[in-house]
Design an enzyme around this catalytic site. Sequence first.
Site, PDB file in Angstrom:
ATOM      1  N   GLU A 148      32.058 -55.237  46.792  1.00 32.70           N
ATOM      2  CA  GLU A 148      30.913 -54.307  46.406  1.00 32.70           C
ATOM      3  C   GLU A 148      30.510 -53.285  47.029  1.00 32.70           C
ATOM      4  OE1 GLU A 148      27.445 -57.072  45.827  1.00 32.70           O
ATOM      5  OE2 GLU A 148      28.648 -58.566  44.827  1.00 32.70           O
ATOM      6  N   LYS A 163      28.128 -51.329  49.847  1.00 34.98           N
ATOM      7  CA  LYS A 163      27.127 -51.835  50.456  1.00 34.98           C
ATOM      8  C   LYS A 163      26.141 -50.521  50.518  1.00 34.98           C
ATOM      9  CE  LYS A 163      26.032 -53.625  55.081  1.00 34.98           C
ATOM     10  NZ  LYS A 163      24.768 -52.883  55.402  1.00 34.98           N
ATOM     11  N   ASP A 202      23.095 -48.194  51.023  1.00 38.58           N
ATOM     12  CA  ASP A 202      22.231 -48.198  52.234  1.00 38.58           C
ATOM     13  C   ASP A 202      20.872 -47.949  51.832  1.00 38.58           C
ATOM     14  OD1 ASP A 202      21.937 -48.061  54.785  1.00 38.58           O
ATOM     15  OD2 ASP A 202      22.743 -46.007  55.338  1.00 38.58           O
ATOM     16  N   TYR A 247      22.136 -57.590  43.296  1.00 40.07           N
ATOM     17  CA  TYR A 247      23.436 -58.100  43.853  1.00 40.07           C
ATOM     18  C   TYR A 247      23.369 -59.759  43.928  1.00 40.07           C
ATOM     19  CZ  TYR A 247      21.546 -56.959  48.398  1.00 40.07           C
ATOM     20  OH  TYR A 247      20.863 -56.701  49.553  1.00 40.07           O
ATOM     21  N   LYS A 250      32.336 -52.245  57.204  1.00 44.37           N
ATOM     22  CA  LYS A 250      31.543 -51.132  57.814  1.00 44.37           C
ATOM     23  C   LYS A 250      32.486 -49.803  57.840  1.00 44.37           C
ATOM     24  CE  LYS A 250      27.652 -50.906  58.902  1.00 44.37           C
ATOM     25  NZ  LYS A 250      26.451 -51.577  59.504  1.00 44.37           N
ATOM     26  N   CYS A 260       7.811 -14.170  66.223  1.00 44.16           N
ATOM     27  CA  CYS A 260       8.916 -14.504  65.022  1.00 44.16           C
ATOM     28  C   CYS A 260      10.110 -13.806  65.333  1.00 44.16           C
ATOM     29  CB  CYS A 260       8.474 -14.115  63.798  1.00 44.16           C
ATOM     30  SG  CYS A 260       9.631 -14.122  62.433  1.00 44.16           S
ATOM     31  N   CYS A 316       7.019 -10.577  56.689  1.00 46.32           N
ATOM     32  CA  CYS A 316       8.174 -11.057  57.280  1.00 46.32           C
ATOM     33  C   CYS A 316       9.368 -11.195  56.404  1.00 46.32           C
ATOM     34  CB  CYS A 316       8.058 -12.358  58.126  1.00 46.32           C
ATOM     35  SG  CYS A 316       9.489 -12.839  58.751  1.00 46.32           S
TER      36      CYS A 316
HETATM   37  S1  IVH Z   1      24.682 -59.233  50.083  1.00 50.63           S
HETATM   38  C1  IVH Z   1      23.601 -63.369  52.070  1.00 50.63           C
HETATM   39  N1  IVH Z   1      25.680 -57.083  48.969  1.00 50.63           N
HETATM   40  O1  IVH Z   1      23.134 -55.032  53.689  1.00 50.63           O
HETATM   41  C2  IVH Z   1      23.971 -62.012  51.191  1.00 50.63           C
HETATM   42  N2  IVH Z   1      23.977 -57.056  50.877  1.00 50.63           N
HETATM   43  O2  IVH Z   1      23.854 -55.618  56.674  1.00 50.63           O
HETATM   44  C3  IVH Z   1      23.191 -60.630  51.894  1.00 50.63           C
HETATM   45  N3  IVH Z   1      23.130 -54.439  51.210  1.00 50.63           N
HETATM   46  O3  IVH Z   1      20.154 -57.033  54.144  1.00 50.63           O
HETATM   47  C4  IVH Z   1      23.500 -59.571  51.461  1.00 50.63           C
HETATM   48  N4  IVH Z   1      24.305 -53.402  49.774  1.00 50.63           N
HETATM   49  O4  IVH Z   1      19.980 -55.191  52.559  1.00 50.63           O
HETATM   50  C5  IVH Z   1      24.805 -57.491  49.870  1.00 50.63           C
HETATM   51  N5  IVH Z   1      26.395 -55.195  47.712  1.00 50.63           N
HETATM   52  C6  IVH Z   1      25.564 -55.706  48.540  1.00 50.63           C
HETATM   53  C7  IVH Z   1      24.605 -55.039  49.499  1.00 50.63           C
HETATM   54  C8  IVH Z   1      23.973 -55.747  50.593  1.00 50.63           C
HETATM   55  C9  IVH Z   1      23.622 -53.578  50.681  1.00 50.63           C
HETATM   56  C10 IVH Z   1      22.344 -54.648  52.469  1.00 50.63           C
HETATM   57  C11 IVH Z   1      21.103 -55.852  52.351  1.00 50.63           C
HETATM   58  C12 IVH Z   1      21.491 -56.490  53.552  1.00 50.63           C
HETATM   59  C13 IVH Z   1      22.256 -55.764  54.610  1.00 50.63           C
HETATM   60  C14 IVH Z   1      23.191 -56.781  55.363  1.00 50.63           C
END
Ligand code: IVH
Length: 692
Positions: free
Chosen positions: A120, A122, A124, A232, A333, A427, A450
């Site tokens: 999936e 991640k 932010d 998720y 990451k 300015c 200005c």
């Molecule tokens: S799974 C036990 N899935 O990343 C499972 N986290 O660095 C924990 N996050 O605190 C989370 N996208 O806020 C999961 N597709 C995703 C995510 C995700 C963003 C964030 C989440 C977590 C942090 C961990």
Amino acid sequence: METASVDAIAVQQRLTELRQLIQRASYEYYVLDAPTMPDSVYDQLYRELQDLETQYPELITPDSPTQRVGERPASQFTSVRHNIPLYSLENAFNVEEFANWQERWRRVAPTVAEFEYVCELKIDGSALALTYENGVLVRGATRGDGITGEEITQNVRTIRSIPLRLSLDNPPPVVEVRGEAFLPLQSFEQINQEREKAGEALFANPRNAAAGTLRQLDSRIVAKRKLDFFAYTLHIPGVVGEGEVEPDNPSALAVTSQWESLELLRQMGFRVNPNRQLCRSLAEVQEYYDRWSTARLDLPYMTDGVVAKLNSLALQERLGFTQKFPRWAVALKYPAEESPTIVENISVNVGRTGAITPVAELRPVQLAGTTVSRATLHNSDRIAELDIHLLDTVIVRKAGEIIPEVVRVLPELRPAEARRYTMPTHCPECNEPVFKPEDEAVTRCINISCPAILRGALIHWASRDALDINGLGEKWVQQFVERGLLHTVADLYDLTAEQLMTIDRMGKKSAENLIKAIAHSKTQPWSRVLYGLGIRHVGSVNAQVLTQQFTDVDQLAAATPEAIASVYGIGDEIARSVHQWFHLEANQTLIERLRQAGVQLAGEAPPPVNTTSPLAGKTFVVTGTLPTLKRDEAKSLIQAAGGKVTDSVSKKTDYLVVGEDAGSKLDKAIALGITQLSEDQLLALLRESKQD
Ligand code: IVH
């Protein structure tokens, strides 16, 4: 009394009906991105619901759509203990580290031969834990330290892609959903622009902005900020996320894998990120990670990596957790988009509100695929906080499409000849003294003549959300101002093609087109005009709110600050700013000139209908994966050309736009004899509509 109870039943029925209709329409709009209900109908139903609930407050339920926007600010949040802790994820920065991590879990479960991951994105943002009891959202909480978070239910209710009620026929007593709340980049930029105008500190990135927004005590502000949410994780005690389903508790909801959990979340009414993928080997995980390392830069929200999760819930349970992390998931990451470089100079930029923004000129450095040579220093407070000196070595950061910024200074690397920077007293554009109110972070030029302010005002006036004057970009504005052709935005409407042609490199055709575009801007609605005036604190949302109440400029100009502040969603500061603006004589003259030019200063002009477009009035359904367009892009293009897009095929469908892997919609379209279009054919139709 007999009649009263009959009435009460009728009211209750209508309330239920209204809530269902509105919930369905919101789901289509916010989750599926495929609205079928016209806005006007939605507004009417919503108002009817509000009126009924005002009449019968005892019949308000927590899942009513009206409960999304909180009426009263909270004084503080209460802390809540999570039933199941919110773990964070172990990081890996490349596929070798991922392979090592994989070896570790395989040692814990040596008998597992096959492995299968759900990959999936991640996101932010900020993690949220949602609790549903009997299908109704009863609690939303922040992650906090993972064990205890803050209860922010009222704010969570404002997020339109979070269902207030699960779409399940027989919801289990308790459902826990986790996911990421985030701010789309566009909303993030808009918030920062508004904060800049208001002289408030900017959010460093969408993650901070999302977290800051969720912790706003006034949920009306949260509602305006357009947070979004991807779900998720799903826990249903005794059913999902609890390993094997208990044999004496068979449930239609039983799922055995993360992949199925995501599907069930989707069915329950959540937005689930569509870019998930089932990967059956390390090579597939690597391919997914590599592909998204660049594709993510085109997404409308920020991601900072991918998450690989073991698909089998039984295996997840067997592996369990360390003190901090699950053993069955890892965050892959992307490398941090930060780098050290040297501040070669600090210059200042004068914005359209006169705000003077210091900018660090850097020794060029590669970041997130681009060369960065300038970074914003925001304001004098930030300069003081960083204690930045010329020739300092600093860390710069660029996140996605966001303006690079200086994160911190490395004073240990400061050379002897480094000099502390102080903000200019005059300015740089007009040489007049600058001004910094005690209670604001921003230093401003307050000379209304200005040239930098005038250029900024013109560019804002012509911008897409304002008067949308195609072709009036920065380059021309600069020249028109330098040549003395423009002194206010109203001067635009006196320009002639002949005048424009005296400008370097402006040909006859471009001059005529620009004049046409300027003339066309007179048809833009009053709300855009109000936004275009660039009044402090009046962003495009506030402009719409204000013009709904004050349907012409004279009403707004005559309104007292109290009357303006009485509009729902408009605070005292905005009201004061609007009131002051209309009281300046120069601004009154400007309004008169715009009125004479024929710019809309009243009502809401209906959107131009492209009746000659071959798409006008036709209903489209888009299905399958198109070769180049994302489905949402295809939908917006169709809508922009006057077509209507719905989600399901029926006799009323005129065209089915078909991509690869189309399923039942294609079957149905064939059965009903509906015309199919390929992406190419759709693009050809769209081109035709442009030529009209
Ligand atoms: S799974 C036990 N899935 O990343 C499972 N986290 O660095 C924990 N996050 O605190 C989370 N996208 O806020 C999961 N597709 C995703 C995510 C995700 C963003 C964030 C989440 C977590 C942090 C961990």
